[in-house]
Design a protein around this motif. Structure first.
Motif, PDB file in Angstrom:
ATOM      1  N   GLN A 299       0.847  -1.198   0.000  1.00  0.00           N
ATOM      2  CA  GLN A 299       0.000   0.000   0.000  1.00  0.00           C
ATOM      3  C   GLN A 299       0.880   1.244   0.000  1.00  0.00           C
ATOM      4  OE1 GLN A 299      -3.661  -0.023   1.115  1.00  0.00           O
ATOM      5  NE2 GLN A 299      -3.897   2.175   1.387  1.00  0.00           N
ATOM      6  N   ALA A 300       1.945   1.219   0.804  1.00  0.00           N
ATOM      7  CA  ALA A 300       2.867   2.354   0.859  1.00  0.00           C
ATOM      8  C   ALA A 300       3.611   2.524  -0.458  1.00  0.00           C
ATOM      9  CB  ALA A 300       3.862   2.154   2.004  1.00  0.00           C
ATOM     10  N   ALA A 301       4.009   1.410  -1.080  1.00  0.00           N
ATOM     11  CA  ALA A 301       4.713   1.482  -2.361  1.00  0.00           C
ATOM     12  C   ALA A 301       3.824   2.101  -3.437  1.00  0.00           C
ATOM     13  CB  ALA A 301       5.175   0.095  -2.781  1.00  0.00           C
ATOM     14  N   GLU A 302       2.559   1.716  -3.457  1.00  0.00           N
ATOM     15  CA  GLU A 302       1.613   2.284  -4.421  1.00  0.00           C
ATOM     16  C   GLU A 302       1.431   3.782  -4.173  1.00  0.00           C
ATOM     17  OE1 GLU A 302       0.272   0.990  -7.009  1.00  0.00           O
ATOM     18  OE2 GLU A 302       0.437  -1.193  -6.756  1.00  0.00           O
ATOM     19  N   ALA A 303       1.354   4.162  -2.908  1.00  0.00           N
ATOM     20  CA  ALA A 303       1.195   5.579  -2.568  1.00  0.00           C
ATOM     21  C   ALA A 303       2.410   6.383  -2.996  1.00  0.00           C
ATOM     22  CB  ALA A 303       0.962   5.738  -1.063  1.00  0.00           C
ATOM     23  N   ARG A 304       3.588   5.847  -2.783  1.00  0.00           N
ATOM     24  CA  ARG A 304       4.803   6.540  -3.185  1.00  0.00           C
ATOM     25  C   ARG A 304       4.892   6.628  -4.702  1.00  0.00           C
ATOM     26  NH1 ARG A 304       6.521  10.285  -1.748  1.00  0.00           N
ATOM     27  NH2 ARG A 304       6.964   9.646   0.393  1.00  0.00           N
ATOM     28  N   GLU A 305       4.486   5.572  -5.408  1.00  0.00           N
ATOM     29  CA  GLU A 305       4.494   5.574  -6.872  1.00  0.00           C
ATOM     30  C   GLU A 305       3.586   6.672  -7.421  1.00  0.00           C
ATOM     31  OE1 GLU A 305       5.811   3.697 -10.529  1.00  0.00           O
ATOM     32  OE2 GLU A 305       6.192   2.877  -8.544  1.00  0.00           O
ATOM     33  N   ALA A 306       2.458   6.863  -6.758  1.00  0.00           N
ATOM     34  CA  ALA A 306       1.462   7.838  -7.216  1.00  0.00           C
ATOM     35  C   ALA A 306       1.701   9.232  -6.649  1.00  0.00           C
ATOM     36  CB  ALA A 306       0.064   7.362  -6.827  1.00  0.00           C
ATOM     37  N   ASP A 307       2.776   9.419  -5.891  1.00  0.00           N
ATOM     38  CA  ASP A 307       3.050  10.711  -5.231  1.00  0.00           C
ATOM     39  C   ASP A 307       1.875  11.161  -4.372  1.00  0.00           C
ATOM     40  OD1 ASP A 307       5.669  11.127  -6.121  1.00  0.00           O
ATOM     41  OD2 ASP A 307       4.980  11.942  -8.027  1.00  0.00           O
ATOM     42  N   ASP A 308       1.249  10.212  -3.715  1.00  0.00           N
ATOM     43  CA  ASP A 308       0.159  10.502  -2.785  1.00  0.00           C
ATOM     44  C   ASP A 308       0.687  11.392  -1.657  1.00  0.00           C
ATOM     45  OD1 ASP A 308      -1.650  10.245  -0.519  1.00  0.00           O
ATOM     46  OD2 ASP A 308      -2.540   8.551  -1.570  1.00  0.00           O
ATOM     47  N   PRO A 309      -0.036  12.445  -1.286  1.00  0.00           N
ATOM     48  CA  PRO A 309       0.419  13.323  -0.198  1.00  0.00           C
ATOM     49  C   PRO A 309       0.646  12.590   1.127  1.00  0.00           C
ATOM     50  CG  PRO A 309      -1.395  14.336  -1.391  1.00  0.00           C
ATOM     51  CD  PRO A 309      -1.280  12.926  -1.893  1.00  0.00           C
ATOM     52  N   THR A 310      -0.034  11.456   1.301  1.00  0.00           N
ATOM     53  CA  THR A 310       0.122  10.705   2.554  1.00  0.00           C
ATOM     54  C   THR A 310       1.218   9.638   2.465  1.00  0.00           C
ATOM     55  OG1 THR A 310      -1.467   8.947   1.996  1.00  0.00           O
ATOM     56  CG2 THR A 310      -2.350  10.986   2.949  1.00  0.00           C
ATOM     57  N   ALA A 311       1.958   9.608   1.353  1.00  0.00           N
ATOM     58  CA  ALA A 311       2.934   8.532   1.135  1.00  0.00           C
ATOM     59  C   ALA A 311       3.988   8.467   2.234  1.00  0.00           C
ATOM     60  CB  ALA A 311       3.603   8.707  -0.225  1.00  0.00           C
ATOM     61  N   GLY A 312       4.448   9.628   2.702  1.00  0.00           N
ATOM     62  CA  GLY A 312       5.475   9.638   3.743  1.00  0.00           C
ATOM     63  C   GLY A 312       5.011   8.942   5.007  1.00  0.00           C
ATOM     64  N   THR A 313       3.772   9.224   5.386  1.00  0.00           N
ATOM     65  CA  THR A 313       3.215   8.579   6.579  1.00  0.00           C
ATOM     66  C   THR A 313       3.011   7.087   6.343  1.00  0.00           C
ATOM     67  OG1 THR A 313       2.093  10.623   7.208  1.00  0.00           O
ATOM     68  CG2 THR A 313       1.300   8.591   8.213  1.00  0.00           C
ATOM     69  N   GLN A 314       2.554   6.732   5.146  1.00  0.00           N
ATOM     70  CA  GLN A 314       2.347   5.324   4.845  1.00  0.00           C
ATOM     71  C   GLN A 314       3.666   4.549   4.827  1.00  0.00           C
ATOM     72  OE1 GLN A 314      -0.627   4.052   2.000  1.00  0.00           O
ATOM     73  NE2 GLN A 314      -1.304   6.163   1.686  1.00  0.00           N
ATOM     74  N   VAL A 315       4.704   5.161   4.298  1.00  0.00           N
ATOM     75  CA  VAL A 315       6.018   4.506   4.297  1.00  0.00           C
ATOM     76  C   VAL A 315       6.523   4.354   5.730  1.00  0.00           C
ATOM     77  CG1 VAL A 315       8.445   4.780   3.650  1.00  0.00           C
ATOM     78  CG2 VAL A 315       6.651   5.224   1.968  1.00  0.00           C
ATOM     79  N   ALA A 316       6.355   5.390   6.548  1.00  0.00           N
ATOM     80  CA  ALA A 316       6.756   5.301   7.948  1.00  0.00           C
ATOM     81  C   ALA A 316       6.016   4.169   8.650  1.00  0.00           C
ATOM     82  CB  ALA A 316       6.487   6.632   8.655  1.00  0.00           C
ATOM     83  N   THR A 317       4.725   4.046   8.375  1.00  0.00           N
ATOM     84  CA  THR A 317       3.927   2.971   8.973  1.00  0.00           C
ATOM     85  C   THR A 317       4.418   1.606   8.515  1.00  0.00           C
ATOM     86  OG1 THR A 317       1.990   4.425   9.017  1.00  0.00           O
ATOM     87  CG2 THR A 317       1.594   2.057   9.249  1.00  0.00           C
ATOM     88  N   ALA A 318       4.677   1.479   7.220  1.00  0.00           N
ATOM     89  CA  ALA A 318       5.137   0.195   6.676  1.00  0.00           C
ATOM     90  C   ALA A 318       6.482  -0.211   7.259  1.00  0.00           C
ATOM     91  CB  ALA A 318       5.230   0.283   5.156  1.00  0.00           C
ATOM     92  N   LYS A 319       7.383   0.744   7.400  1.00  0.00           N
ATOM     93  CA  LYS A 319       8.704   0.424   7.951  1.00  0.00           C
ATOM     94  C   LYS A 319       8.582   0.021   9.413  1.00  0.00           C
ATOM     95  CE  LYS A 319      12.878   1.061   9.801  1.00  0.00           C
ATOM     96  NZ  LYS A 319      13.255   1.249  11.218  1.00  0.00           N
ATOM     97  N   TRP A 320       7.766   0.741  10.159  1.00  0.00           N
ATOM     98  CA  TRP A 320       7.539   0.419  11.575  1.00  0.00           C
ATOM     99  C   TRP A 320       6.959  -0.987  11.697  1.00  0.00           C
ATOM    100  CZ3 TRP A 320       2.667   3.142  13.980  1.00  0.00           C
ATOM    101  CH2 TRP A 320       2.267   2.468  15.143  1.00  0.00           C
ATOM    102  N   LEU A 321       5.868  -1.263  10.980  1.00  0.00           N
ATOM    103  CA  LEU A 321       5.214  -2.565  11.093  1.00  0.00           C
ATOM    104  C   LEU A 321       6.125  -3.696  10.618  1.00  0.00           C
ATOM    105  CD1 LEU A 321       1.595  -1.733   9.856  1.00  0.00           C
ATOM    106  CD2 LEU A 321       2.404  -1.978  12.212  1.00  0.00           C
ATOM    107  N   ALA A 322       6.844  -3.482   9.523  1.00  0.00           N
ATOM    108  CA  ALA A 322       7.674  -4.545   8.951  1.00  0.00           C
ATOM    109  C   ALA A 322       8.863  -4.879   9.841  1.00  0.00           C
ATOM    110  CB  ALA A 322       8.154  -4.142   7.562  1.00  0.00           C
ATOM    111  N   SER A 323       9.513  -3.867  10.390  1.00  0.00           N
ATOM    112  CA  SER A 323      10.688  -4.130  11.224  1.00  0.00           C
ATOM    113  C   SER A 323      10.294  -4.802  12.544  1.00  0.00           C
ATOM    114  CB  SER A 323      11.462  -2.831  11.496  1.00  0.00           C
ATOM    115  OG  SER A 323      10.659  -1.873  12.169  1.00  0.00           O
TER     116      SER A 323
END
Length: 384
Positions: A299-323
């Motif tokens: 979900q975060a990768a798709e948001a970053r690909e689309a330059d979604d304004p919330t992408a930074g938060t989604q990437v932060a969430t994905a990194k937190w959850l994954a680690s």
């Protein structure tokens, strides 16, 4: 529980896994993944380049594939899923922050040598202690240099510069008084640059501290514009966070698959461990944890690909959850494998050390939680 990827991502992962199994596994068997010989690293890069993977992150403008966040996320996950700790070297580094080399002279002097592998650059972001033991932001004061050209004098210290000991250049985030932050490419051998004692982390990576004492940096070594330094640096960290999250998900999937084989195998009790309900519950936690982390990752990768304004938060969430998922998953796997998994050199022992470091690398979990909370507070219930 299976998370379906788009066809292009599935195809890429299939090809990468087949390549690692056929071309990388045979030449890395028995090699210590924390200290591979230089000639082996070069051979992995050569084979990967011939197979069309090594320059995946290099822009199309430079004659390469120019993969975006989606494809790069899938590539990172597949390399980790392969179970080969040296497979990460299949994917060469992209230009990273050197993308900011935005004029012909800079591209010739800074960008092209990095892309050709002739020069390396380390990112110096985290503030360190100065010679007097005090912590203060690294500063770059505008000055006329000894040759009469315009430039900056850099003073301060940086800590945990990954790869700094072997790099040619340091990309330093520095504060220019009254103007904002800047990104400056500093020659590691320049007068006034002092390298501290090399530190080795529990995951096998190495980091160096550096001190800067009025280091002269020409204006031509300024990446982007003054005032853009910190925002640009955070964009670079955002890309790195997505890569770490993908690595963690791939490793967690490999650990879960390996554990399934372990608990379904014959056991001295007379029946597989998987027949025990307590073991089933632990394994189910591993499966669900990994599924949730993987869902967040793409979900975060798709948001970053689309330059979604919330992408930074989604990437932060994905990194937190994954680690955090990886750390729990490896810990549970060790419980199910038993004492042998604690022996130095066992794949789970190595991954346990790696998993501990990922919870801090590119932003500790506690910081990422604040990022998520701040986003929700700013956007209200609609952000939930």
């Amino acid at each position: 529980m299976h998370f379906e990827l788009a066809d292009d991502l599935t195809d890429l992962q299939t090809r990468i896994l087949a390549f690692v199994q056929a071309d990388i596994d045979p030449i890395t068997e028995g090699v210590d993944p924390e200290s591979p010989p230089a000639d082996l690293r070069r051979e992995i890069a050569r084979r990967s380049d011939a197979a069309g993977f090594y320059q995946l992150a290099v822009p199309e403008s430079d004659g390469a594939l120019g993969a975006g966040p989606r494809l790069l996320t899938a590539a990172h996950e597949a390399l980790a899923l392969s179970g080969n700790p040296l497979a990460s070297r299949v994917l060469g580094s992209g230009p990273g922050i050197m993308r900011l080399a935005d004029n012909e002279a800079q591209r010739e002097e800074l960008y092209s040598p990095v892309m050709r592998g002739e020069r390396t650059a380390a990112f110096a972001f985290t503030e360190g202690l100065r010679a007097d033991g005090q912590r203060a932001p690294t500063q770059a004061v505008r000055s006329t240099l000894s040759d009469g050209s315009d430039g900056f004098l850099v003073t301060g210290a940086k800590a945990f510069v990954t790869g700094g000991a072997s790099s040619d250049w340091l990309v330093v985030v520095a504060n220019v008084p009254d103007e904002g932050t800047a990104l400056l490419v500093v020659d590691r051998e320049e007068e006034g640059v002092t390298e501290g004692e090399l530190g080795a982390s529990i995951d096998g990576s190495t980091h160096s501290p550096f001190m800067f004492d009025s280091v002269a940096v020409p204006a031509s070594r300024l990446l982007g514009a003054v005032g853009d330094g910190l925002p640009r640096a955070m964009q670079n960290i955002d890309r790195m966070r997505l890569g770490v999250a993908a690595d963690c998900v791939g490793w967690a999937r490999w650990v879960t698959r390996t554990t399934l084989k372990r608990i379904e195998a014959p056991h001295r009790s007379g029946q597989p461990l998987a027949e025990q309900q307590q073991v089933q519950a632990i394994f189910a936690d591993m499966v669900a944890d990994t599924f949730a982390a993987r869902t967040s990752l793409y979900q975060a990768a798709e948001a970053r690909e689309a330059d979604d304004p919330t992408a930074g938060t989604q990437v932060a969430t994905a990194k937190w959850l994954a680690s955090e998922c990886l750390h729990r998953t490896v810990d549970r796997a060790i419980q199910l494998h038993g004492a042998q998994a604690l022996l130095r050199g066992h794949p789970l022992e190595r991954l346990y050390r790696t998993s501990r470091s990922t919870r801090i690398a590119e932003g500790p979990t506690e910081l990422l939680r604040l990022t998520v909370a701040r986003h929700v507070r700013q956007n209200g219930a609609e952000a939930l």
